[in-house]
Design a protein around this motif. Structure first.
Motif: not given
Length: 111
Positions: A15-16, A20-21, A48-50, A86-87
């Motif tokens: 989830r956006p 970090e958490d 590195a891409e998404e 998680r989404s």
């Protein structure tokens, strides 16, 4: 023929704002996987891409021992701790058929 290493790769959509958490909690609960006698190691990688995409790779002595872990209470507790982040996601499994060490690894030892 010797048994092949069984590799599991998870693709996790986080989830956006929770990346970090997620990384912190993954580090904190990782030993519930790596302490299992059939586990050979586990790695967390960030795409590195998404944005918000992570890959978790874990190697196991063999598939039956991984499947036993996968259905265990130990694994359920581990999944429950990571689930809030998680989404979406997916799992891919494979048998390692060959491995070649790169020049940097053979010259400098295991990294």
């Amino acid at each position: 023929m010797a048994e092949q290493v069984f590799r599991v790769m998870l693709r996790m959509e986080i989830r956006p704002g929770m990346e970090e958490d997620f990384e912190k909690v993954w580090q904190e609960v990782g030993d519930s996987v790596t302490d299992h006698p059939a586990n050979l190691g586990q790695w967390l990688s960030r795409s590195a891409e998404e944005s918000g995409i992570y890959y978790i790779v874990s190697d196991w002595v063999n598939e039956p021992l991984f499947r036993a872990f996968e259905t265990s209470d130990r694994h359920l507790v581990h999944r429950q701790k990571l689930h809030p982040f998680r989404s979406g996601g997916s799992m891919t499994t494979m048998h390692v058929v060959a491995a070649l060490a790169g020049a940097a690894r053979t010259e400098q030892g295991t990294r």
